[in-house]
Design an enzyme around this catalytic site. Structure first.
Site, short mmCIF file in Angstrom:
data_model
loop_
_atom_site.label_atom_id
_atom_site.label_comp_id
_atom_site.label_asym_id
_atom_site.label_seq_id
_atom_site.Cartn_x
_atom_site.Cartn_y
_atom_site.Cartn_z
N ALA A 129 -4.73 -56.56 38.07
CA ALA A 129 -4.73 -55.15 37.70
C ALA A 129 -5.34 -54.27 38.79
CB ALA A 129 -5.50 -54.96 36.40
N GLU A 130 -6.34 -54.78 39.47
CA GLU A 130 -7.06 -53.99 40.47
C GLU A 130 -6.28 -53.80 41.77
OE1 GLU A 130 -9.74 -52.25 40.32
OE2 GLU A 130 -10.53 -52.83 38.36
#
Length: 308
Positions: A129-130
């Site tokens: 996600a990052e």
């Protein structure tokens, strides 16, 4: 217990001739020869003491049962974050003479999961996600590396090079472990804290009402459910104290299987099995605890995790 013994095959009974009170305390008896007196405790007093011991034992059992129930509840709350924690025996990479290490991203995630007790699925979902596993990623807000660490966080976590995949992932795992501890193993709240800060999560009593954070925790949950595949990528990194011992399973650059002479005399690091066979005593007196040396090392590591 019978007051008798066996002597040459014959039973010899102990006879109490005279029972009296000594100084108003325990009764005493005189033996047949009358040469000495011995203090004894009446059987009724023994029964009373046994009853006290039984009651005390039951109290301990009751307290232990309550503690087990409490522990089971806590364990249940933490089941999600503790599930699928990777178990490794060190890195499979190659250590170079300059102190660097060539390994894979998957290997780093496995070791980070094991060292900090964070679910491998949760750790890789956050990385996905990052930054989508990009070690050189930089956000508009200044977050850097695979798991998007801010400069101030990097310093506090002990990350010396934020673009070093090993240090970045290990530091992020340490931070996630601290959030999980604060929020009783709840991965949703830990993810929200990673995105918006633990202060905001405490302020709102849950996931903050920010669209970005709301979408972020949903994304993490989806990645964890469907599973994330870490890219098959080899990287050269510079491990620091965040990684612990990364030398146990790796081969040294230029090493061969037929080392002789001086090399054969060099001491080698103890294996995990050897460490777990060595026992140490921590503390003193009634508070002393006996544990394996390996457990003692992990105990020392946990004591140094003071992450805000």
């Amino acid at each position: 217990m019978p007051l008798c013994s066996t002597n040459g095959g014959e039973d010899v009974a102990l006879t109490v001739n005279d029972i009296s009170t000594v100084d108003g305390q325990n009764p005493s008896y005189a033996n047949r020869a009358g040469s000495r007196k011995t203090t004894i405790t009446p059987f009724s007093e023994v029964l009373k003491q046994q009853e006290k011991n039984i009651n005390a034992s039951e109290a301990v059992k009751t307290a232990a049962t309550k503690e087990n129930i409490s522990t089971e509840k806590t364990s249940s709350q933490k089941a999600t974050s503790a599930a699928n924690v990777a178990e490794t025996k060190g890195t499979t990479g190659t250590r170079h003479s300059d102190g660097t290490l060539t390994t894979t991203l998957a290997d780093i995630f496995r070791r980070a999961s094991e060292k900090y007790g964070v679910s491998y699925d949760f750790l890789t979902a956050v990385a996905k996600a990052e930054s989508n596993f990009n070690p050189n990623c930089v956000s508009s807000a200044g977050a850097k590396g695979i798991m998007q660490i801010m400069p101030a966080e990097a310093k506090g976590l002990g990350i010396q090079d934020v673009f070093d995949a090993e240090q970045n992932i290990m530091g992020s795992a340490k931070l996630l472990a601290a959030h999980l501890k604060k929020f009783n193993g709840d991965t949703t709240l830990a993810a929200a804290a990673y995105n918006a800060g633990s202060g905001r999560v405490k302020q709102y009593g849950g996931v903050p009402p920010f669209k970005e954070t709301q979408n972020y925790v949903k994304k993490i949950a989806a990645y964890m459910k469907e599973g994330v595949t870490v890219p098959d990528k080899t990287v050269t990194v510079s491990p620091n104290k965040l990684s612990g011992d990364v030398t146990k399973s790796q081969k040294k650059e230029g090493s061969t299987s037929n080392q002789t002479g001086t090399d054969a005399l060099n001491a080698v690091a103890a294996t995990e099995e050897e460490l777990n066979q060595s026992m140490v005593v921590v503390g003193s007196g009634e508070g002393a605890v006996k544990m394996t040396y390996g457990a003692y090392q992990r105990y020392l590591e946990l004591g140094s995790l003071g992450v805000g």
